[in-house]
Design a protein around this motif. Structure first.
Motif, PDB file in Angstrom:
ATOM      1  N   GLU A 226       0.932  -1.278   0.003  1.00  0.00           N
ATOM      2  CA  GLU A 226      -0.068  -0.081  -0.011  1.00  0.00           C
ATOM      3  C   GLU A 226       0.890   1.235   0.050  1.00  0.00           C
ATOM      4  O   GLU A 226       0.585   2.406  -0.527  1.00  0.00           O
ATOM      5  CB  GLU A 226      -1.003  -0.151   1.132  1.00  0.00           C
ATOM      6  N   ASP A 227       2.043   1.337   0.768  1.00  0.00           N
ATOM      7  CA  ASP A 227       2.970   2.467   0.598  1.00  0.00           C
ATOM      8  C   ASP A 227       4.322   2.070  -0.498  1.00  0.00           C
ATOM      9  O   ASP A 227       4.745   1.261  -0.005  1.00  0.00           O
ATOM     10  CB  ASP A 227       3.691   2.585   1.916  1.00  0.00           C
ATOM     11  N   ARG A 228       4.060   2.523  -1.659  1.00  0.00           N
ATOM     12  CA  ARG A 228       4.926   2.278  -2.620  1.00  0.00           C
ATOM     13  C   ARG A 228       6.469   2.741  -2.464  1.00  0.00           C
ATOM     14  O   ARG A 228       7.374   2.130  -2.973  1.00  0.00           O
ATOM     15  CB  ARG A 228       4.545   2.853  -4.137  1.00  0.00           C
ATOM     16  N   THR A 229       6.481   3.769  -1.468  1.00  0.00           N
ATOM     17  CA  THR A 229       8.032   3.704  -1.043  1.00  0.00           C
ATOM     18  C   THR A 229       8.851   2.627  -0.407  1.00  0.00           C
ATOM     19  O   THR A 229       9.820   2.683  -0.238  1.00  0.00           O
ATOM     20  CB  THR A 229       7.844   5.168   0.040  1.00  0.00           C
ATOM     21  N   VAL A 230       7.863   1.605   0.260  1.00  0.00           N
ATOM     22  CA  VAL A 230       8.434   0.620   0.768  1.00  0.00           C
ATOM     23  C   VAL A 230       9.378  -0.170  -0.320  1.00  0.00           C
ATOM     24  O   VAL A 230      10.387  -0.729  -0.086  1.00  0.00           O
ATOM     25  CB  VAL A 230       7.502  -0.288   1.545  1.00  0.00           C
ATOM     26  N   LEU A 231       8.765  -0.494  -1.521  1.00  0.00           N
ATOM     27  CA  LEU A 231       9.264  -0.996  -2.683  1.00  0.00           C
ATOM     28  C   LEU A 231      10.556  -0.331  -3.127  1.00  0.00           C
ATOM     29  O   LEU A 231      11.857  -0.954  -3.502  1.00  0.00           O
ATOM     30  CB  LEU A 231       8.308  -1.283  -3.840  1.00  0.00           C
ATOM     31  N   THR A 232      10.466   1.126  -3.124  1.00  0.00           N
ATOM     32  CA  THR A 232      11.613   1.811  -3.465  1.00  0.00           C
ATOM     33  C   THR A 232      12.695   1.379  -2.427  1.00  0.00           C
ATOM     34  O   THR A 232      14.177   1.506  -2.980  1.00  0.00           O
ATOM     35  CB  THR A 232      11.361   3.378  -3.454  1.00  0.00           C
ATOM     36  N   HIS A 233      12.700   1.440  -1.162  1.00  0.00           N
ATOM     37  CA  HIS A 233      13.463   1.174  -0.329  1.00  0.00           C
ATOM     38  C   HIS A 233      14.064  -0.305  -0.498  1.00  0.00           C
ATOM     39  O   HIS A 233      15.174  -0.643  -0.404  1.00  0.00           O
ATOM     40  CB  HIS A 233      13.038   1.278   1.272  1.00  0.00           C
ATOM     41  N   MET A 234      13.325  -1.010  -0.870  1.00  0.00           N
ATOM     42  CA  MET A 234      13.716  -2.613  -0.936  1.00  0.00           C
ATOM     43  C   MET A 234      14.430  -2.753  -2.265  1.00  0.00           C
ATOM     44  O   MET A 234      15.341  -3.493  -2.093  1.00  0.00           O
ATOM     45  CB  MET A 234      12.523  -3.493  -0.996  1.00  0.00           C
ATOM     46  N   LEU A 235      13.963  -2.068  -3.076  1.00  0.00           N
ATOM     47  CA  LEU A 235      15.051  -2.044  -4.562  1.00  0.00           C
ATOM     48  C   LEU A 235      16.560  -1.488  -4.398  1.00  0.00           C
ATOM     49  O   LEU A 235      17.440  -1.689  -5.114  1.00  0.00           O
ATOM     50  CB  LEU A 235      14.172  -1.475  -5.632  1.00  0.00           C
ATOM     51  N   ARG A 236      16.628  -0.430  -3.605  1.00  0.00           N
ATOM     52  CA  ARG A 236      17.653   0.103  -3.399  1.00  0.00           C
ATOM     53  C   ARG A 236      18.780  -0.389  -3.332  1.00  0.00           C
ATOM     54  O   ARG A 236      19.960  -0.094  -3.870  1.00  0.00           O
ATOM     55  CB  ARG A 236      17.579   1.376  -2.420  1.00  0.00           C
ATOM     56  N   PRO A 237      19.090  -1.357  -2.188  1.00  0.00           N
ATOM     57  CA  PRO A 237      20.273  -2.122  -1.946  1.00  0.00           C
ATOM     58  C   PRO A 237      20.690  -3.164  -3.271  1.00  0.00           C
ATOM     59  O   PRO A 237      21.674  -3.637  -3.315  1.00  0.00           O
ATOM     60  CB  PRO A 237      19.960  -3.292  -0.706  1.00  0.00           C
ATOM     61  N   PRO A 242      24.931   3.775  -6.349  1.00  0.00           N
ATOM     62  CA  PRO A 242      25.657   4.539  -5.035  1.00  0.00           C
ATOM     63  C   PRO A 242      24.740   5.017  -4.124  1.00  0.00           C
ATOM     64  O   PRO A 242      23.912   5.774  -4.441  1.00  0.00           O
ATOM     65  CB  PRO A 242      26.725   5.545  -5.377  1.00  0.00           C
ATOM     66  N   PRO A 243      24.847   4.784  -2.766  1.00  0.00           N
ATOM     67  CA  PRO A 243      25.876   4.117  -1.896  1.00  0.00           C
ATOM     68  C   PRO A 243      25.865   2.463  -2.317  1.00  0.00           C
ATOM     69  O   PRO A 243      24.534   2.031  -2.082  1.00  0.00           O
ATOM     70  CB  PRO A 243      25.929   4.458  -0.705  1.00  0.00           C
ATOM     71  N   VAL A 244      26.619   1.707  -2.716  1.00  0.00           N
ATOM     72  CA  VAL A 244      26.477   0.368  -3.016  1.00  0.00           C
ATOM     73  C   VAL A 244      26.446  -0.508  -1.730  1.00  0.00           C
ATOM     74  O   VAL A 244      27.212  -0.263  -0.910  1.00  0.00           O
ATOM     75  CB  VAL A 244      27.612  -0.084  -3.993  1.00  0.00           C
ATOM     76  N   GLU A 245      25.626  -1.252  -1.813  1.00  0.00           N
ATOM     77  CA  GLU A 245      25.263  -2.112  -0.428  1.00  0.00           C
ATOM     78  C   GLU A 245      26.348  -3.294  -0.585  1.00  0.00           C
ATOM     79  O   GLU A 245      26.455  -4.067  -1.315  1.00  0.00           O
ATOM     80  CB  GLU A 245      23.869  -2.833  -0.466  1.00  0.00           C
ATOM     81  N   LYS A 246      27.176  -3.323   0.644  1.00  0.00           N
ATOM     82  CA  LYS A 246      28.480  -3.982   0.641  1.00  0.00           C
ATOM     83  C   LYS A 246      28.106  -5.512   1.208  1.00  0.00           C
ATOM     84  O   LYS A 246      28.873  -6.305   0.962  1.00  0.00           O
ATOM     85  CB  LYS A 246      29.552  -3.235   1.590  1.00  0.00           C
ATOM     86  N   GLU A 247      26.918  -5.639   1.818  1.00  0.00           N
ATOM     87  CA  GLU A 247      26.821  -6.608   2.633  1.00  0.00           C
ATOM     88  C   GLU A 247      25.754  -7.780   1.739  1.00  0.00           C
ATOM     89  O   GLU A 247      24.824  -7.528   1.223  1.00  0.00           O
ATOM     90  CB  GLU A 247      25.700  -6.550   3.777  1.00  0.00           C
ATOM     91  N   ASP A 248      26.730  -8.801   1.206  1.00  0.00           N
ATOM     92  CA  ASP A 248      25.817  -9.850   0.497  1.00  0.00           C
ATOM     93  C   ASP A 248      24.576 -10.215   0.848  1.00  0.00           C
ATOM     94  O   ASP A 248      23.571 -10.299   0.129  1.00  0.00           O
ATOM     95  CB  ASP A 248      26.696 -11.168   0.406  1.00  0.00           C
ATOM     96  N   THR A 249      24.450 -10.584   2.076  1.00  0.00           N
ATOM     97  CA  THR A 249      23.301 -11.000   2.681  1.00  0.00           C
ATOM     98  C   THR A 249      22.165 -10.141   2.696  1.00  0.00           C
ATOM     99  O   THR A 249      20.941 -10.465   2.428  1.00  0.00           O
ATOM    100  CB  THR A 249      23.437 -11.426   4.274  1.00  0.00           C
ATOM    101  N   VAL A 250      22.267  -8.712   2.594  1.00  0.00           N
ATOM    102  CA  VAL A 250      21.021  -7.627   2.475  1.00  0.00           C
ATOM    103  C   VAL A 250      20.777  -7.888   1.026  1.00  0.00           C
ATOM    104  O   VAL A 250      19.558  -7.789   0.658  1.00  0.00           O
ATOM    105  CB  VAL A 250      21.898  -6.322   3.056  1.00  0.00           C
ATOM    106  N   ARG A 251      21.637  -7.976   0.135  1.00  0.00           N
ATOM    107  CA  ARG A 251      21.239  -7.853  -1.192  1.00  0.00           C
ATOM    108  C   ARG A 251      20.662  -9.217  -1.398  1.00  0.00           C
ATOM    109  O   ARG A 251      19.578  -9.122  -2.291  1.00  0.00           O
ATOM    110  CB  ARG A 251      22.580  -7.578  -2.276  1.00  0.00           C
ATOM    111  N   GLN A 288      28.087  -9.781  -8.318  1.00  0.00           N
ATOM    112  CA  GLN A 288      28.785 -10.929  -8.314  1.00  0.00           C
ATOM    113  C   GLN A 288      28.352 -12.070  -7.345  1.00  0.00           C
ATOM    114  O   GLN A 288      28.921 -13.328  -7.584  1.00  0.00           O
ATOM    115  CB  GLN A 288      30.457 -10.561  -7.890  1.00  0.00           C
ATOM    116  N   HIS A 289      27.798 -11.810  -6.593  1.00  0.00           N
ATOM    117  CA  HIS A 289      27.183 -12.958  -5.756  1.00  0.00           C
ATOM    118  C   HIS A 289      26.015 -13.804  -6.426  1.00  0.00           C
ATOM    119  O   HIS A 289      25.141 -13.318  -6.834  1.00  0.00           O
ATOM    120  CB  HIS A 289      26.184 -12.167  -4.481  1.00  0.00           C
ATOM    121  N   PRO A 290      26.403 -15.237  -6.397  1.00  0.00           N
ATOM    122  CA  PRO A 290      25.645 -16.020  -6.967  1.00  0.00           C
ATOM    123  C   PRO A 290      24.203 -16.022  -6.753  1.00  0.00           C
ATOM    124  O   PRO A 290      22.954 -16.256  -7.635  1.00  0.00           O
ATOM    125  CB  PRO A 290      25.969 -17.271  -6.733  1.00  0.00           C
ATOM    126  N   GLY A 291      23.712 -16.244  -5.314  1.00  0.00           N
ATOM    127  CA  GLY A 291      22.601 -15.997  -4.918  1.00  0.00           C
ATOM    128  C   GLY A 291      21.722 -14.732  -5.292  1.00  0.00           C
ATOM    129  O   GLY A 291      20.443 -15.065  -5.726  1.00  0.00           O
TER     130      GLY A 291
END
Length: 348
Positions: A226-237, A242-251, A288-291
């Motif tokens: 219902e709040d589309r900004t949620v999807l924007t936040h989820m797509l950002r990593p 930039p800033p590039v998400e460095k944590e593989d688990t987060v991505r 680069q992360h396979p998952g």
């Protein structure tokens, strides 16, 4: 006649601060390794009781007592004992009252005990009527406020709440609490994906993934979308910007969550509107992360199967899906024997 260890434990709640400090220091040292913990095993229950009393008495010994409790709580059997002793309510009382300043260790203790389902239920106060969710509301408020007010590099006393959120969102009750309309808890959670603190980002991504994975089953998909900004936040990593998400688990968590949403009609439409195909294409270029790559490729295939080439955002999806297909084709060709090549026959 009391053993030396029994005498040592007896000093943990001594009226003299310096005596408590000495005892807590030694006990904390013993709990720092498996050998020391084994020595204390026969006295675990009285030890845990005394440690909590030492925490409540405050002063310098309280921190060492909490260190010992955190170390001990890595054992599932000790967690059960702690839950029998009402550990969650006692820790939350310390946090609410502010009587114990060592919030980092208090929340670390909660992270350990909520690894168990029983610990999660105690924290959620399931079956407590109007009290249900109160502990979680308090923790979330302090967690979010801390994320706003702290500067990069500052000590973050509530960072371990992120791990608590990942743990408790394995239960539908916690997921429904986070997604209750009008409370803004989901929006507060996704904002932590941009935190400078990697622990916050890891915990937030894990909790979000848990919520998304069970959204259809829980009946909460609409609450997420219902709040589309949620999807924007989820797509950002995972958009490669930039800033590039460095944590593989987060991505990986976010890529898998987006894949699940893309598998639903409403989720797919919302992702189209949020520019997901182009975000995925850009993110895939340097991933680069396979998952993460696999989740992105599968999402692209879903988008492509539900769109046409004439669609305004289809080229991004086509590019990603084509790259995936090309890689698969190259791999298959490499596995096949070259034309004209014969198996080498063993010499007679």
């Amino acid at each position: 006649m009391a053993s030396e260890l029994e005498e040592l434990i007896g000093f943990l709640d001594d009226s003299r601060n310096e005596v408590r400090a000495m005892s807590a220091e030694i006990v904390a040292g013993l709990t720092a390794n498996a050998e020391g913990i084994e020595k204390l095993k026969a006295l675990q229950r009285p030890l845990v009781v005394k440690l909590f009393r030492s925490v409540g008495l405050g002063g310098d010994p309280a921190r060492k007592a909490l260190v010992a409790l955190v170390n001990l709580s890595q054992d599932p059997a000790v967690v059960e004992m702690l839950l029998d002793l009402n550990v969650v309510n006692r820790v939350m009382e310390f946090i609410r009252d502010g009587a114990v300043p060592h919030v980092d260790l208090l929340t670390s203790l909660l992270a350990n005990v909520t690894i168990s389902e029983r610990g999660c239920k105690d924290l959620l106060q399931i079956g407590k009527g109007s009290m249900e969710g109160l502990h979680m509301a308090v923790l979330l408020k302090k967690f979010v406020v801390g994320g706003i007010t702290l500067c990069p590099g500052d000590a973050d006393p509530f960072e371990h709440v992120a791990s608590v959120l990942t743990n408790v969102t394995r239960l539908p009750e916690a997921r429904r609490l986070l997604l209750q309309p009008g409370r803004g808890l989901l929006q507060a959670l996704v904002s932590q994906l941009q935190s400078w603190n990697s622990l916050r980002r890891l915990g937030a991504s894990g909790a979000l993934k848990n919520c998304v994975m069970s959204a259809e089953e829980d009946g909460t998909l609409v609450c997420i979308l219902e709040d589309r900004t949620v999807l924007t936040h989820m797509l950002r990593p995972i958009n490669g910007q930039p800033p590039v998400e460095k944590e593989d688990t987060v991505r990986e968590c976010m890529a898998e969550a987006v894949l699940v949403l893309a598998g639903t009609d409403k989720g797919r439409d919302a992702l189209w509107e949020a520019g997901a195909p182009e975000a995925l294409r850009k993110g895939y270029e340097d991933e680069q992360h396979p998952g993460v790559c696999v989740a992105m490729e599968r999402t692209a295939e879903i988008f492509l199967s539900h769109s046409t080439i004439d669609s305004g955002v289809a080229p991004g999806v086509v590019g990603l899906a084509s790259a995936s297909a090309k890689q698969q084709q190259q791999q298959e060709q490499e596995e096949q024997p070259r034309e004209g090549q014969q198996e080498q026959q063993p010499a007679e």
